[in-house]
Design a protein around this motif. Structure first.
Motif, PDB file in Angstrom:
ATOM      1  N   SER A  49       0.806  -1.220   0.000  1.00 54.99           N
ATOM      2  CA  SER A  49       0.000   0.000   0.000  1.00 54.99           C
ATOM      3  C   SER A  49       0.841   1.273   0.000  1.00 54.99           C
ATOM      4  N   VAL A  50       2.112   1.170   0.383  1.00 52.59           N
ATOM      5  CA  VAL A  50       3.019   2.323   0.383  1.00 52.59           C
ATOM      6  C   VAL A  50       4.118   2.061  -0.646  1.00 52.59           C
ATOM      7  N   TRP A 100       4.501   7.360  -1.962  1.00 54.73           N
ATOM      8  CA  TRP A 100       3.047   7.511  -2.081  1.00 54.73           C
ATOM      9  C   TRP A 100       2.356   6.462  -1.237  1.00 54.73           C
ATOM     10  N   ASP A 101       1.507   6.907  -0.318  1.00 57.18           N
ATOM     11  CA  ASP A 101       0.691   6.029   0.504  1.00 57.18           C
ATOM     12  C   ASP A 101      -0.701   5.963  -0.126  1.00 57.18           C
ATOM     13  N   LYS A 121      -3.340   4.581   0.752  1.00 61.23           N
ATOM     14  CA  LYS A 121      -4.457   4.659   1.686  1.00 61.23           C
ATOM     15  C   LYS A 121      -4.635   6.061   2.263  1.00 61.23           C
ATOM     16  N   ALA A 122      -3.654   6.929   2.060  1.00 59.01           N
ATOM     17  CA  ALA A 122      -3.706   8.263   2.658  1.00 59.01           C
ATOM     18  C   ALA A 122      -4.154   9.340   1.683  1.00 59.01           C
ATOM     19  N   GLY A 123      -4.186   9.033   0.403  1.00 58.84           N
ATOM     20  CA  GLY A 123      -4.592  10.045  -0.569  1.00 58.84           C
ATOM     21  C   GLY A 123      -3.695  10.028  -1.788  1.00 58.84           C
TER      22      GLY A 123
END
Length: 293
Positions: free
Chosen positions: A197-198, A219-220, A222-224
């Protein structure tokens, strides 16, 4: 030179956590603002026992430190390390290197907290062969939980994967993957961590004997949609000193200076600045001293 053996035919590739080591070291190592002050003292007794005393004062929070003693017997491949921290944790590590099998090292690590009478026990295995590097970490008293990773290398190309498993829950706890490429003057890597996910892409370039440069984008998912970016450079002023600088997408800049005052004595100075809020008290300054005898 790169910070690990280049993964070409017949050479052991780096561990999974070190696939992006050169760029990560350039971006994170030797920046002294992260602690207000830090000291590291290393010495070796005539009987071969080595000592390492560390201490650091955080910008916020308590001062922490540790004292470590290590004895190694190269003919037998055995070494014993004992450490005591200011958090009152007693750690003992026994290592057996290259005796169980060619290229294999085994570690048994125990932790003991006297106040709570809490014990911890871990078994770690490392296996290195040409073009192959594998590791396994077992937390014996929790789960037990196993974390394993493996890297294959060939002519500069790297591919690796990592997974965690909790035996008590009978479930995979994590998984990651990475690819990379390394040459004497540059390295590049793409990693996918936190259950894919990251995502991070990084590169390192040794421009010449004095200048190094690197960058990392993260880039995450799940965070945007925002992508974090860091850029860093290192300049060797002379054989005994160097300077480093970096800045990220949030406008946080850091500068560092490292100088070897004399054999066995090294000093580091660092500062971090929030360039978007120069009037606020968000800046940090740190100093480091290293002594080795």
């Amino acid at each position: 030179m790169a910070a690990f053996d280049l993964p070409k035919l017949g050479v052991v590739p780096p561990a999974f956590s070190d696939i992006a080591k050169t760029s990560n070291d350039l971006l994170n190592k030797d920046f002294y603002h992260t602690t207000a002050s830090k000291i590291d003292v290393k010495s070796k007794a005539p009987n071969g026992v080595s000592f390492n005393v560390k201490g650091q004062s955080a910008h916020e929070g308590p001062t922490s430190g540790s004292i470590e003693a290590k004895y190694a017997d190269p003919p037998s491949g055995l070494s014993l390390t004992q450490m005591w921290t200011t958090a009152n944790i007693l750690q003992t590590k026994i290592e057996l290197d290259n005796k169980i099998a060619n290229g294999m090292k085994a570690e048994a690590v125990t932790d003991f907290i006297p106040k709570s009478q809490t014990f911890g026990a871990k078994l770690n295995l490392y296996f290195k062969q040409p073009n192959f590097h594998a590791r396994a970490f077992f937390d014996v008293l929790k789960g037990p939980i196993a974390n394993v990773d493996c890297v294959l290398g060939h002519e500069g190309f790297l591919v690796g994967a990592e997974a965690g498993y909790d035996a008590q829950k009978a479930a995979i706890t994590k998984y990651s993957a990475a690819i990379g490429y390394a040459q004497p003057e540059y390295t590049a890597a793409i990693t996918a961590s936190n259950n894919l996910s990251v995502f991070a892409a990084s590169y390192y370039h040794k421009v010449n004997s004095q200048v190094e440069a690197g960058a990392k984008a993260t880039w995450d998912s799940k965070a945007g949609n925002n992508v974090g970016l860091e850029v860093a450079s290192k300049y060797r002023l002379d054989p005994s000193s160097f300077a480093k600088a970096k800045i990220n997408d949030r406008g946080i800049a850091a500068l560092a200076y490292n100088v070897k005052l004399r054999p066995g004595v090294t000093t580091g100075l660092g500062v971090s600045l929030d360039t978007q809020n120069l009037n606020e008290a968000a800046h940090k300054v740190g100093v480091s001293f290293e002594f080795e005898g």
